[in-house]
Design a protein around this motif. Structure first.
Motif, short mmCIF file in Angstrom:
data_model
loop_
_atom_site.label_atom_id
_atom_site.label_comp_id
_atom_site.label_asym_id
_atom_site.label_seq_id
_atom_site.Cartn_x
_atom_site.Cartn_y
_atom_site.Cartn_z
N LEU A 235 60.66 15.34 60.41
CA LEU A 235 61.55 14.63 59.83
C LEU A 235 62.59 14.81 59.01
N ALA A 236 62.29 15.68 58.25
CA ALA A 236 63.42 16.26 57.30
C ALA A 236 64.51 16.98 58.26
N GLN A 237 64.15 17.56 59.58
CA GLN A 237 65.05 18.34 60.16
C GLN A 237 65.86 17.30 60.93
N GLU A 238 65.39 15.96 60.97
CA GLU A 238 66.35 14.79 61.74
C GLU A 238 67.07 14.14 60.67
N GLY A 239 66.56 14.60 59.42
CA GLY A 239 67.38 13.82 58.42
C GLY A 239 66.68 12.35 58.13
N HIS B 297 57.01 8.45 62.18
CA HIS B 297 56.92 7.94 60.60
C HIS B 297 55.28 7.14 60.95
N ALA B 298 55.48 6.64 61.98
CA ALA B 298 54.13 5.74 62.08
C ALA B 298 52.83 6.81 62.43
N PHE B 299 53.04 7.87 63.29
CA PHE B 299 51.95 8.95 63.40
C PHE B 299 51.63 9.47 62.13
N ARG B 300 52.68 9.79 61.30
CA ARG B 300 52.89 10.51 60.05
C ARG B 300 51.76 9.51 59.03
N LEU B 301 51.94 8.30 58.97
CA LEU B 301 51.21 7.35 58.33
C LEU B 301 49.68 7.39 58.60
N ALA B 302 49.62 7.43 60.06
CA ALA B 302 48.07 7.28 60.47
C ALA B 302 47.48 8.63 59.91
N ILE C 128 40.17 17.80 57.52
CA ILE C 128 41.20 17.60 56.51
C ILE C 128 42.22 18.57 56.46
N TYR C 129 42.07 19.72 56.75
CA TYR C 129 42.96 20.77 56.84
C TYR C 129 44.03 20.62 58.24
N VAL C 130 43.46 20.28 59.10
CA VAL C 130 44.24 20.07 60.21
C VAL C 130 45.19 18.77 60.03
N LEU C 131 44.56 17.94 59.47
CA LEU C 131 45.39 16.91 59.05
C LEU C 131 46.46 17.14 58.11
N TYR C 132 46.29 17.74 57.18
CA TYR C 132 47.20 18.49 56.39
C TYR C 132 48.30 19.03 57.32
N LEU C 133 48.08 20.06 58.21
CA LEU C 133 49.16 20.68 58.85
C LEU C 133 49.76 19.62 59.78
N LEU C 134 49.29 18.80 60.28
CA LEU C 134 49.93 17.47 60.93
C LEU C 134 50.68 16.93 60.12
N ILE C 135 50.61 16.57 59.00
CA ILE C 135 51.30 15.71 57.95
C ILE C 135 52.44 16.59 57.67
N THR C 136 52.20 18.06 57.13
CA THR C 136 53.27 18.79 56.83
C THR C 136 54.40 19.03 58.09
#
Lengths: 120, 346
Positions: free
Chosen positions: B267-271, B299-304, B253-261
């Motif tokens: 994504l924020a960087q790319e606006g 986005h898809a990766f993040r959603l996954a 879960i921690y690793v997933l959290y890192l990936l998501i953030t």
């Protein structure tokens, strides 16, 4: 130390189970003494004289419940040193007393049989 | 007799409204009778005190005049109540997690540490609210003496099979190990192939974020493999293996959290942080424009990953529950209703 622990358990258990036994007979005992009208305190005295001790806190609510259920009738009597609430059996109560007395006799017979068997 | 008067009045405050004055009058006369019977001559204050002490506190005495068996949720309704509470709680927690996931998808700012705490406390609060609503509903049912249907159409053949909750799924575990090894292989030897494939050119558009996390991901998968191997060796679930599985789950879960953030950050960087706002700005060169394709795939990766996170959390909660269950749930007792002719059941 261990025996003392067992004794404490034993006494508490005994009291609890005796109370359950007595709770079962209270209604019949009460009804049996109310063929004639009596007020609460006198009833307690009479039962006590015959060997059954009932707490005032138990008897009075019980009398009211029996009255609500239609087994007793009550009325206030203002003669005497102070007003007192007298209870007596209602006709339904009277019939039920007879029936319950028979039930009781049957139960006593059954229990005697069981308890003697247990000793064997 | 003043004490007796005060006592009787206090008892009256706690009596049911019906017959209150009558009961008080009877109580008064009884107390005086008792006092007189005990004491020759004029009763002293001490005599009164002793008598009243014996009688009991006003609340206790008044309580015995209330109708018997007053329950917030009585023995008849309680089993149903427990079942409903269990279901409601679980559904609630799952719904909350899903909502959290959706919130993260649409607004990546949600997933900072403090706001997660915020959200967690809100979740706990609403779980309490849900619980109290169930209690109130059942209290109302109890008040109106609603009876649950129990004994009617019950077929012994419909009883569930005996579940061996300690047995492991051998085949599943082996499959899991295999799949994990394949995943590790991909991560180790084909890191340049992790991304999105667009059919026209069979080109792979890389996911730039995952690459930096490969070591942790591999570690997490290896931990999972280790637990699976031990599990196969022991042959069934035990406390130790349950704990280990929960532990690796938490690490995952921690690793997933890192990936998501980090996806959020990219994504924020790319606006293109918010999914909705990005959708709004999609132009026609959708799949031909490499940039927007990449963004969509991120986005898809993040959603996954978010979905994986939710699934992981739910699974972990389930395992924790199974671990703790024997401690809290008492053995089932089946009440035997003994009817011996008394018709006080309406």
């Amino acid at each position: 130390m261990r025996d003392m622990m067992n004794d404490i358990d034993y006494a508490g258990m005994h009291e609890k189970l005796t109370q359950e036994l007595r709770r079962g007979i209270l209604v019949l005992a009460t009804l049996s003494q109310l063929k004639g009208a009596k007020y609460g305190y006198a009833l307690i005295e009479e039962l006590s004289n015959q060997g059954l001790d009932i707490d005032q806190g138990t008897l009075y609510p019980l009398l009211r419940r029996l009255e609500d259920q239609g087994l007793l009738e009550s009325e206030w009597n203002v003669e005497g040193s102070r007003p007192r609430r007298y209870y007596k059996l209602s006709p339904t109560g009277g019939k039920l007393l007879q029936v319950l007395t028979n039930d009781w006799q049957e139960l006593v017979t059954v229990m005697d049989g069981l308890l003697i068997e247990g000793k064997e | 007799m003043e004490l007796i008067d005060r006592y009787v009045r206090e008892v009256g405050r706690h009596l049911p409204r019906k017959n209150r004055t009558d009961i008080q009058a009877e109580l008064q006369s009884t107390l005086v009778d008792t006092l007189e019977a005990r004491v020759d001559g004029e009763p002293s204050l001490d005599d009164e005190v002793e008598l009243l002490r014996e009688f009991g506190s006003p609340r206790t005495v008044a309580a015995s005049y209330w109708p018997e068996g007053q329950y917030l949720i009585g023995p008849r309704l309680f089993p149903l109540f427990r079942m409903v509470v269990g279901i409601v709680m679980i559904v609630f927690v799952i719904v909350q997690l899903v909502l959290l996931g959706i919130a993260v998808v649409f607004n990546q700012e949600v997933l900072t540490f403090l706001s997660v705490l915020d959200i967690l406390s809100e979740m706990v609060g609403s779980v309490f609210t849900a619980f109290s609503i169930v209690v109130i509903v059942f209290a109302i049912l109890q008040r109106f003496d609603v009876r649950p249907e129990t004994e009617q159409e019950w077929d012994p053949r419909d009883l569930p099979n005996i579940e061996e909750t300690d047995t492991i799924n051998r085949g599943g575990t082996v499959a899991e190990i295999t799949f994990s090894l394949v995943l590790i292989a991909i991560l180790l030897f084909l890191p340049d192939k992790i991304g999105v494939v667009i059919s026209p050119g069979l080109e792979v558009i890389l996911n730039p974020v995952i690459v930096s996390y490969i070591p942790v991901i591999i570690l997490s998968i290896m931990l999972g493999i280790a637990v699976d191997v031990i599990l196969l060796w022991r042959g069934r679930w035990e406390t130790g293996t349950r704990l280990a599985k929960i532990g690796t789950n938490l690490f995952g879960i921690y690793v997933l959290y890192l990936l998501i953030t980090s996806h959020n950050a990219w994504l924020a960087q790319e606006g293109a942080a918010g999914f909705l706002s990005f959708l709004g700005s999609i132009s026609e060169d959708l799949f031909t424009n490499e940039k927007s394709t990449l963004i969509i795939s991120m986005h898809a990766f993040r959603l996954a990953f978010i979905i994986a996170l939710i699934v992981s959390v739910v699974d972990t909660i389930k395992r924790i529950y199974q671990l703790l269950k024997p401690l809290f749930i008492p053995p089932v007792t089946i009440p035997l209703p003994i009817e011996n002719g008394k018709n006080d059941r309406k």
